[in-house]
Design an enzyme around this catalytic site. Structure first.
Site, PDB file in Angstrom:
ATOM      1  CE  LYS A  23     -23.696  -7.684  20.064  1.00 41.60           C
ATOM      2  NZ  LYS A  23     -24.083  -6.944  18.962  1.00 41.60           N
ATOM      3  CG  ASN A  24     -23.863  -3.334  19.911  1.00 46.70           C
ATOM      4  OD1 ASN A  24     -23.578  -4.391  19.325  1.00 46.70           O
ATOM      5  ND2 ASN A  24     -25.037  -3.141  20.492  1.00 46.70           N
ATOM      6  CB  CYS A  53     -30.721 -10.243  16.861  1.00 47.74           C
ATOM      7  SG  CYS A  53     -29.499 -10.955  17.940  1.00 47.74           S
ATOM      8  NE  ARG A  56     -31.776  -5.080  13.810  1.00 52.34           N
ATOM      9  CZ  ARG A  56     -30.717  -5.565  14.455  1.00 52.34           C
ATOM     10  NH1 ARG A  56     -30.534  -6.855  14.544  1.00 52.34           N
ATOM     11  NH2 ARG A  56     -29.831  -4.743  15.007  1.00 52.34           N
ATOM     12  CG  ASP A 105     -29.221  -3.648  22.603  1.00 51.88           C
ATOM     13  OD1 ASP A 105     -30.124  -4.002  21.830  1.00 51.88           O
ATOM     14  OD2 ASP A 105     -28.183  -3.076  22.213  1.00 51.88           O
ATOM     15  NE  ARG A 160     -24.451 -12.341  16.573  1.00 48.95           N
ATOM     16  CZ  ARG A 160     -25.526 -11.583  16.729  1.00 48.95           C
ATOM     17  NH1 ARG A 160     -26.718 -12.109  16.832  1.00 48.95           N
ATOM     18  NH2 ARG A 160     -25.418 -10.261  16.769  1.00 48.95           N
TER      19      ARG A 160
HETATM   20  N1  EPU Z   1     -33.991   2.159  11.407  1.00 52.73           N
HETATM   21  C1  EPU Z   1     -34.621   2.541  10.247  1.00 52.73           C
HETATM   22  N2  EPU Z   1     -33.844   2.757   9.141  1.00 52.73           N
HETATM   23  C2  EPU Z   1     -32.499   2.609   9.150  1.00 52.73           C
HETATM   24  C3  EPU Z   1     -31.871   2.218  10.334  1.00 52.73           C
HETATM   25  C4  EPU Z   1     -32.650   1.994  11.459  1.00 52.73           C
HETATM   26  O1  EPU Z   1     -35.844   2.680  10.183  1.00 52.73           O
HETATM   27  O2  EPU Z   1     -31.861   2.831   8.114  1.00 52.73           O
HETATM   28  C5  EPU Z   1     -34.805   1.958  12.628  1.00 52.73           C
HETATM   29  C6  EPU Z   1     -34.733   0.519  13.171  1.00 52.73           C
HETATM   30  O3  EPU Z   1     -35.679  -0.313  12.542  1.00 52.73           O
HETATM   31  C7  EPU Z   1     -34.990   0.731  14.647  1.00 52.73           C
HETATM   32  C8  EPU Z   1     -34.339   2.087  14.922  1.00 52.73           C
HETATM   33  O4  EPU Z   1     -34.224   2.736  13.664  1.00 52.73           O
HETATM   34  O5  EPU Z   1     -36.351   0.834  14.882  1.00 52.73           O
HETATM   35  C9  EPU Z   1     -32.983   2.026  15.580  1.00 52.73           C
HETATM   36  O6  EPU Z   1     -32.138   1.138  14.862  1.00 52.73           O
HETATM   37  P1  EPU Z   1     -30.553   1.311  14.830  1.00 52.73           P
HETATM   38  O7  EPU Z   1     -30.155   1.594  13.427  1.00 52.73           O
HETATM   39  O8  EPU Z   1     -30.139   2.275  15.882  1.00 52.73           O
HETATM   40  O9  EPU Z   1     -30.089  -0.161  15.188  1.00 52.73           O
HETATM   41  P2  EPU Z   1     -28.781  -0.895  14.657  1.00 52.73           P
HETATM   42  O10 EPU Z   1     -27.713   0.102  14.439  1.00 52.73           O
HETATM   43  O11 EPU Z   1     -29.113  -1.821  13.558  1.00 52.73           O
HETATM   44  C10 EPU Z   1     -27.705  -1.178  16.991  1.00 52.73           C
HETATM   45  C11 EPU Z   1     -27.220  -2.326  17.831  1.00 52.73           C
HETATM   46  C12 EPU Z   1     -28.402  -3.109  18.367  1.00 52.73           C
HETATM   47  C13 EPU Z   1     -29.298  -2.162  19.158  1.00 52.73           C
HETATM   48  C14 EPU Z   1     -29.715  -0.964  18.292  1.00 52.73           C
HETATM   49  C15 EPU Z   1     -30.521   0.084  19.039  1.00 52.73           C
HETATM   50  C16 EPU Z   1     -25.155  -2.876  16.743  1.00 52.73           C
HETATM   51  C17 EPU Z   1     -24.373  -3.830  15.920  1.00 52.73           C
HETATM   52  N3  EPU Z   1     -26.409  -3.194  17.002  1.00 52.73           N
HETATM   53  O12 EPU Z   1     -28.428  -1.771  15.918  1.00 52.73           O
HETATM   54  O13 EPU Z   1     -27.848  -4.080  19.234  1.00 52.73           O
HETATM   55  O14 EPU Z   1     -30.440  -2.851  19.591  1.00 52.73           O
HETATM   56  O15 EPU Z   1     -28.533  -0.319  17.770  1.00 52.73           O
HETATM   57  O16 EPU Z   1     -29.779   0.582  20.103  1.00 52.73           O
HETATM   58  O17 EPU Z   1     -24.636  -1.852  17.176  1.00 52.73           O
HETATM   59  C18 EPU Z   1     -27.766  -6.083  20.434  1.00 52.73           C
HETATM   60  O18 EPU Z   1     -26.648  -5.748  20.834  1.00 52.73           O
HETATM   61  O19 EPU Z   1     -28.397  -7.072  20.906  1.00 52.73           O
HETATM   62  C19 EPU Z   1     -28.384  -5.321  19.351  1.00 52.73           C
HETATM   63  C20 EPU Z   1     -29.389  -5.790  18.628  1.00 52.73           C
END
Ligand code: EPU
Length: 420
Positions: A22-23, A116, A121, A306, A398
């Site tokens: 998915k991701n 979610c 975030r 995750d 989802r």
């Molecule tokens: N963060 C910041 N600033 C940013 C971006 C992130 O402070 O600009 C922080 C976040 O708050 C968090 C950490 O950095 O503490 C990591 O966040 P990341 O950006 O890696 O998360 P994401 O890209 O929004 C993806 C996955 C999530 C998964 C996370 C961590 C997707 C669409 N989502 O989210 O997946 O938990 O990486 O591995 O790729 C799920 O599949 O259930 C899911 C939530």
């Protein structure tokens, strides 16, 4: 409203095949619009997030066909259309249209993402990256307005203050057609990033270092069409491994890259789960006498955040006190009160989850607060005596392709029903 009804306590046996990640998929789809010709993605999971992205593509006048896991994306006639609200806000990954529209059109308007709720975030690192490449970025009325003011983007050095999957991919998408070289430092190293880079390179991009914390991107003028097979979903694999250890009487999880889930496998082995790891599949033997373990989630290759929620029900079968610390999303704890309604002994204190086991679970009505919390409730429902009814299952659909059919095939008594 759709709900899942599970009559628990049934032993599961047989095989389950994992779908495309998915991701990865939710990033590969926005990445594909950068091409000037059709891009074909194979192994696309049949999940609501993909359906939502296909609708968003249609709003951008991008033609798609989706059949048997093969998604063809034809961005030849794509239009630069502002999307401050609507479908684009229904999911997290729509933020990848920020980097992608900036690279393709030099502009974009993208509503702030939903997805979610796991605590705060922020997307400050995405915005920092776009600005460093020379874009004007404004946050107005719940949407991000991006523009290069006709100047295009210019490669630069960008240090990510936090390791972020989303920010790394978004900046990659923006930089791929920038003038000159971009270097992303402290980049995320998740397999999904390598998958996105593999697609972009097949499309003609020049990107090196994916999978390490320094990624180098030499901008190119044009990207062309290609075919790409998506990597297996490591989180879906981990979820079924947890199910297999919790209620399996011999289950094989197929289409797995075990190197992608080494953090999980190490913890399952430490608990005493007996597994046979093959080239592309993992057999889980019936498990008993499990021991409690401590888990700390970390960026890849550490234990994935995750998988923290999906492994929680398994810890309820283990003897002793288990502790989970989620360093990525410390507030990702909404599954605990719901599991406690089923008889679990879970506590959250100062963002540390403690689980005391073993505890028998009893079916009851529970609600999925987010995707992986929903997966945890499904596993708990399979383990519990009696009937569990899960509401808010849109979260689960989802991200998990054909979850009801897959579990039925393993022998579970699970159904999706419509109920107000
Ligand atoms: N963060 C910041 N600033 C940013 C971006 C992130 O402070 O600009 C922080 C976040 O708050 C968090 C950490 O950095 O503490 C990591 O966040 P990341 O950006 O890696 O998360 P994401 O890209 O929004 C993806 C996955 C999530 C998964 C996370 C961590 C997707 C669409 N989502 O989210 O997946 O938990 O990486 O591995 O790729 C799920 O599949 O259930 C899911 C939530």
């Amino acid at each position: 409203m759709r709900k899942l009804v599970i009559n628990g306590g049934k032993p599961l046996t047989g095989e389950v095949t994992i779908s495309g990640a998915k991701n990865s998929t939710v990033a590969l789809i926005p990445a594909a619009i950068l091409a000037s010709e059709p891009v074909v993605l194979e192994g696309v999971p049949d999940i609501q997030d993909v359906a939502a992205l296909i609708e968003i593509l249609s709003d951008f006048n991008v033609h798609t066909t989706f059949e048997e896991g093969v998604l063809t994306i034809d961005p030849t006639n794509m239009l630069s259309i502002p999307m401050p609200s609507g479908k684009i806000q229904s999911m997290r990954a729509s933020y990848y249209f920020m980097g992608a529209t900036l690279a393709k059109f030099g502009e974009g308007v993208v509503g702030l993402p939903g997805g979610c709720f796991l605590g705060p975030r922020p997307i400050d690192q995405h915005i920092k990256g776009f600005k460093a490449l020379g874009a004007d970025v404004r946050n107005e009325m719940g949407a991000i307005y991006l523009s290069t003011n006709g100047q295009g983007l210019t490669g630069t050095r960008i240090y990510m203050d936090v390791v972020s999957v989303g920010a790394t991919i978004n900046v990659l998408l923006a930089a791929v057609r920038a003038k000159g070289k971009t270097i992303i430092e402290n980049a995320a190293r998740e397999p999904e990033i390598i998958d996105v880079v593999n697609l972009l390179n097949k499309m003609g991009a020049n990107i090196k270092g994916a999978g390490t914390s320094v990624i180098r991107i030499e901008g190119v003028d044009e990207l062309h069409g290609c075919r790409h097979t998506i990597i297996p979903d490591r989180i879906e694999a981990g979820t079924y491994l947890s199910i297999a250890a919790a209620v399996g009487e011999g289950v094989t999880v197929k289409n797995v890259i075990f190197e992608h889930i080494e953090g999980l496998l190490a913890k399952m082995e430490e608990m005493g789960v007996k597994m046979t790891i093959g080239e592309e599949d993992i057999y889980v033997a019936p498990s008993k006498d499990l021991k409690a373990v401590s888990i700390k989630t970390l960026p890849y290759p550490g234990f994935a955040t995750d998988l923290q929620q999906p492994i929680t029900p398994l810890l309820m079968k283990a003897t002793g006190e288990a502790k989970i610390i989620d360093t990525i999303y410390p507030k990702r704890v909404n599954h605990i009160p719901e599991l406690n309604r089923m008889g679990a002994l879970g506590r959250v204190e100062n963002d540390v989850i403690s689980i005391t086991g073993p505890t028998p679970l009893t079916g009851c009505e529970v609600a999925a607060s987010d995707l992986r919390a929903g997966a945890a409730l499904v596993i708990a429902g399979l383990m519990a005596q009696g009937t569990t009814k899960i509401s808010n299952i849109e979260h689960i659909l989802r991200g998990y392709s054909h979850i009801v059919e897959n579990l039925q095939q393993l022998g579970a008594d699970i159904q999706m029903i419509e109920e107000d």
